[in-house]
Write a protein that holds these residues in place. Structure first.
Motif, PDB file in Angstrom:
ATOM      1  N   VAL A  47      17.915  20.025 -20.004  1.00 32.04           N
ATOM      2  CA  VAL A  47      18.586  18.903 -19.352  1.00 32.04           C
ATOM      3  C   VAL A  47      17.568  17.790 -19.129  1.00 32.04           C
ATOM      4  CG1 VAL A  47      19.758  18.187 -17.225  1.00 32.04           C
ATOM      5  CG2 VAL A  47      20.185  20.464 -18.175  1.00 32.04           C
ATOM      6  N   VAL A  48      17.988  16.556 -19.352  1.00 30.55           N
ATOM      7  CA  VAL A  48      17.168  15.412 -18.969  1.00 30.55           C
ATOM      8  C   VAL A  48      17.851  14.757 -17.775  1.00 30.55           C
ATOM      9  CG1 VAL A  48      18.238  13.839 -20.656  1.00 30.55           C
ATOM     10  CG2 VAL A  48      16.005  13.293 -19.724  1.00 30.55           C
ATOM     11  N   SER A  49      17.091  14.572 -16.696  1.00 32.25           N
ATOM     12  CA  SER A  49      17.601  13.923 -15.490  1.00 32.25           C
ATOM     13  C   SER A  49      16.973  12.540 -15.384  1.00 32.25           C
ATOM     14  CB  SER A  49      17.256  14.750 -14.247  1.00 32.25           C
ATOM     15  OG  SER A  49      17.938  15.976 -14.277  1.00 32.25           O
ATOM     16  N   TYR A  50      17.816  11.561 -15.172  1.00 32.13           N
ATOM     17  CA  TYR A  50      17.376  10.172 -15.106  1.00 32.13           C
ATOM     18  C   TYR A  50      17.294   9.700 -13.658  1.00 32.13           C
ATOM     19  CZ  TYR A  50      18.536  10.258 -20.052  1.00 32.13           C
ATOM     20  OH  TYR A  50      18.589  10.578 -21.378  1.00 32.13           O
ATOM     21  N   ALA A  51      16.465   8.730 -13.405  1.00 27.59           N
ATOM     22  CA  ALA A  51      16.297   8.167 -12.066  1.00 27.59           C
ATOM     23  C   ALA A  51      17.589   7.532 -11.553  1.00 27.59           C
ATOM     24  CB  ALA A  51      15.165   7.141 -12.063  1.00 27.59           C
ATOM     25  N   THR A  52      18.503   7.234 -12.443  1.00 23.80           N
ATOM     26  CA  THR A  52      19.782   6.630 -12.064  1.00 23.80           C
ATOM     27  C   THR A  52      20.727   7.623 -11.396  1.00 23.80           C
ATOM     28  OG1 THR A  52      20.721   7.135 -14.235  1.00 23.80           O
ATOM     29  CG2 THR A  52      19.674   4.968 -13.958  1.00 23.80           C
ATOM     30  N   GLY A  53      20.375   8.938 -11.428  1.00 21.45           N
ATOM     31  CA  GLY A  53      21.225   9.953 -10.818  1.00 21.45           C
ATOM     32  C   GLY A  53      22.124  10.680 -11.796  1.00 21.45           C
ATOM     33  N   THR A  54      21.919  10.465 -13.077  1.00 32.17           N
ATOM     34  CA  THR A  54      22.691  11.134 -14.125  1.00 32.17           C
ATOM     35  C   THR A  54      21.811  12.157 -14.826  1.00 32.17           C
ATOM     36  OG1 THR A  54      24.032   9.166 -14.500  1.00 32.17           O
ATOM     37  CG2 THR A  54      23.964  10.771 -16.282  1.00 32.17           C
ATOM     38  N   SER A  55      22.401  13.297 -15.182  1.00 31.30           N
ATOM     39  CA  SER A  55      21.707  14.317 -15.967  1.00 31.30           C
ATOM     40  C   SER A  55      22.522  14.615 -17.207  1.00 31.30           C
ATOM     41  CB  SER A  55      21.526  15.605 -15.159  1.00 31.30           C
ATOM     42  OG  SER A  55      20.603  15.404 -14.124  1.00 31.30           O
ATOM     43  N   CYS A  56      21.823  14.905 -18.322  1.00 35.60           N
ATOM     44  CA  CYS A  56      22.491  15.168 -19.595  1.00 35.60           C
ATOM     45  C   CYS A  56      21.928  16.433 -20.240  1.00 35.60           C
ATOM     46  CB  CYS A  56      22.278  14.006 -20.559  1.00 35.60           C
ATOM     47  SG  CYS A  56      22.898  12.421 -19.939  1.00 35.60           S
ATOM     48  N   ILE A  57      22.831  17.269 -20.739  1.00 36.57           N
ATOM     49  CA  ILE A  57      22.410  18.428 -21.530  1.00 36.57           C
ATOM     50  C   ILE A  57      22.048  17.913 -22.916  1.00 36.57           C
ATOM     51  CG2 ILE A  57      23.172  20.572 -22.618  1.00 36.57           C
ATOM     52  CD1 ILE A  57      24.949  21.038 -20.181  1.00 36.57           C
ATOM     53  N   VAL A  58      20.831  18.192 -23.360  1.00 37.74           N
ATOM     54  CA  VAL A  58      20.393  17.721 -24.663  1.00 37.74           C
ATOM     55  C   VAL A  58      20.202  18.852 -25.667  1.00 37.74           C
ATOM     56  CG1 VAL A  58      19.383  15.585 -23.791  1.00 37.74           C
ATOM     57  CG2 VAL A  58      17.983  17.647 -23.893  1.00 37.74           C
ATOM     58  N   ALA A  59      20.119  20.104 -25.185  1.00 33.47           N
ATOM     59  CA  ALA A  59      19.988  21.255 -26.082  1.00 33.47           C
ATOM     60  C   ALA A  59      20.302  22.521 -25.304  1.00 33.47           C
ATOM     61  CB  ALA A  59      18.572  21.335 -26.661  1.00 33.47           C
ATOM     62  N   MET A  60      20.704  23.557 -26.030  1.00 40.30           N
ATOM     63  CA  MET A  60      20.925  24.862 -25.411  1.00 40.30           C
ATOM     64  C   MET A  60      20.794  25.937 -26.478  1.00 40.30           C
ATOM     65  SD  MET A  60      25.052  24.583 -24.738  1.00 40.30           S
ATOM     66  CE  MET A  60      24.741  23.702 -23.253  1.00 40.30           C
ATOM     67  N   GLY A  61      20.523  27.152 -26.015  1.00 39.28           N
ATOM     68  CA  GLY A  61      20.357  28.233 -26.970  1.00 39.28           C
ATOM     69  C   GLY A  61      20.274  29.580 -26.277  1.00 39.28           C
ATOM     70  N   LYS A 109      26.226  17.336  -9.594  1.00 36.69           N
ATOM     71  CA  LYS A 109      27.316  18.099 -10.211  1.00 36.69           C
ATOM     72  C   LYS A 109      26.783  18.994 -11.330  1.00 36.69           C
ATOM     73  CE  LYS A 109      31.999  17.386 -11.916  1.00 36.69           C
ATOM     74  NZ  LYS A 109      33.019  16.389 -12.252  1.00 36.69           N
ATOM     75  N   MET A 110      25.870  18.480 -12.140  1.00 35.52           N
ATOM     76  CA  MET A 110      25.273  19.260 -13.227  1.00 35.52           C
ATOM     77  C   MET A 110      24.514  20.459 -12.656  1.00 35.52           C
ATOM     78  SD  MET A 110      24.703  19.493 -16.584  1.00 35.52           S
ATOM     79  CE  MET A 110      24.935  17.858 -17.283  1.00 35.52           C
ATOM     80  N   THR A 111      23.730  20.238 -11.608  1.00 36.22           N
ATOM     81  CA  THR A 111      22.957  21.310 -10.977  1.00 36.22           C
ATOM     82  C   THR A 111      23.880  22.396 -10.440  1.00 36.22           C
ATOM     83  OG1 THR A 111      21.168  19.795 -10.419  1.00 36.22           O
ATOM     84  CG2 THR A 111      21.313  21.816  -9.132  1.00 36.22           C
ATOM     85  N   GLN A 112      24.955  21.994  -9.799  1.00 38.78           N
ATOM     86  CA  GLN A 112      25.906  22.970  -9.256  1.00 38.78           C
ATOM     87  C   GLN A 112      26.546  23.801 -10.363  1.00 38.78           C
ATOM     88  OE1 GLN A 112      28.662  20.708  -6.882  1.00 38.78           O
ATOM     89  NE2 GLN A 112      27.212  20.485  -5.189  1.00 38.78           N
ATOM     90  N   LYS A 113      26.936  23.171 -11.445  1.00 34.99           N
ATOM     91  CA  LYS A 113      27.561  23.912 -12.546  1.00 34.99           C
ATOM     92  C   LYS A 113      26.594  24.908 -13.161  1.00 34.99           C
ATOM     93  CE  LYS A 113      31.100  20.707 -13.965  1.00 34.99           C
ATOM     94  NZ  LYS A 113      31.607  19.825 -14.994  1.00 34.99           N
ATOM     95  N   LEU A 114      25.372  24.455 -13.419  1.00 38.45           N
ATOM     96  CA  LEU A 114      24.402  25.347 -14.054  1.00 38.45           C
ATOM     97  C   LEU A 114      24.054  26.525 -13.154  1.00 38.45           C
ATOM     98  CD1 LEU A 114      22.056  22.731 -15.734  1.00 38.45           C
ATOM     99  CD2 LEU A 114      23.636  24.287 -16.887  1.00 38.45           C
ATOM    100  N   SER A 115      23.882  26.276 -11.876  1.00 36.18           N
ATOM    101  CA  SER A 115      23.464  27.356 -10.980  1.00 36.18           C
ATOM    102  C   SER A 115      24.627  28.219 -10.501  1.00 36.18           C
ATOM    103  CB  SER A 115      22.682  26.798  -9.790  1.00 36.18           C
ATOM    104  OG  SER A 115      23.489  25.943  -9.024  1.00 36.18           O
ATOM    105  N   ILE A 136      26.353  15.858 -23.249  1.00 36.81           N
ATOM    106  CA  ILE A 136      27.197  16.035 -22.082  1.00 36.81           C
ATOM    107  C   ILE A 136      26.435  15.530 -20.863  1.00 36.81           C
ATOM    108  CG2 ILE A 136      28.378  17.728 -20.639  1.00 36.81           C
ATOM    109  CD1 ILE A 136      28.473  19.484 -23.244  1.00 36.81           C
ATOM    110  N   CYS A 137      26.964  14.513 -20.194  1.00 33.78           N
ATOM    111  CA  CYS A 137      26.298  13.919 -19.029  1.00 33.78           C
ATOM    112  C   CYS A 137      27.223  13.956 -17.817  1.00 33.78           C
ATOM    113  CB  CYS A 137      25.914  12.477 -19.312  1.00 33.78           C
ATOM    114  SG  CYS A 137      24.743  12.274 -20.660  1.00 33.78           S
ATOM    115  N   GLU A 138      26.614  14.148 -16.652  1.00 28.96           N
ATOM    116  CA  GLU A 138      27.321  14.140 -15.382  1.00 28.96           C
ATOM    117  C   GLU A 138      26.341  13.723 -14.291  1.00 28.96           C
ATOM    118  OE1 GLU A 138      30.766  17.438 -15.753  1.00 28.96           O
ATOM    119  OE2 GLU A 138      28.888  18.152 -14.942  1.00 28.96           O
ATOM    120  N   PRO A 139      26.848  13.407 -13.099  1.00 24.63           N
ATOM    121  CA  PRO A 139      25.937  13.164 -11.981  1.00 24.63           C
ATOM    122  C   PRO A 139      25.038  14.387 -11.781  1.00 24.63           C
ATOM    123  CG  PRO A 139      28.155  12.477 -11.404  1.00 24.63           C
ATOM    124  CD  PRO A 139      28.246  13.197 -12.716  1.00 24.63           C
ATOM    125  N   THR A 140      23.774  14.163 -11.465  1.00 28.39           N
ATOM    126  CA  THR A 140      22.787  15.240 -11.371  1.00 28.39           C
ATOM    127  C   THR A 140      23.233  16.353 -10.430  1.00 28.39           C
ATOM    128  OG1 THR A 140      20.993  13.746 -11.940  1.00 28.39           O
ATOM    129  CG2 THR A 140      20.385  15.760 -10.779  1.00 28.39           C
TER     130      THR A 140
END
Length: 96
Positions: free
Chosen positions: A70-84, A32-38, A26-30
């Motif tokens: 989450v992995v955040s890329y320099a391009t401004g996109t972040s992706c959830i790679v695992a959760m538990g 947006k991802m930060t806002q959802k998680l927090s 699951i990837c989104e702009p960083t």
């Protein structure tokens, strides 16, 4: 709660046609991802580290012990790679 988070994020990211809701990353702009998680899921950034010059690995946790990697890329996109669940963080001991 973790299953709800996975399904909710998968739906918000456009859904997945795979059999498991986490089968696709699951990837989104960083931002947006930060806002959802927090804000939406009550997680806080617990730890992070670089993975080369273009990536930052982050672990987000909540008070119940749920965690999201989450992995955040320099391009401004972040992706959830695992959760538990049941995250237990260890603090580094002060060598002094």
């Amino acid at each position: 709660m973790r299953v709800f988070l996975v399904i909710a994020l998968a739906c918000l990211a456009g859904g997945a046609s795979a059999s498991s809701p986490i089968a696709e990353v699951i990837c989104e702009p960083t931002e947006k991802m930060t806002q959802k998680l927090s804000r939406q899921f009550g997680e806080q950034l617990h730890s992070w580290g670089t993975r080369g010059p273009e990536q930052v690995m982050q672990v987000w946790t909540d008070k119940r012990g749920d965690w999201t990697m989450v992995v955040s890329y320099a391009t401004g996109t972040s992706c959830i790679v695992a959760m538990g669940e049941n995250w237990e963080g260890n603090q580094a001991e002060d060598p002094a």
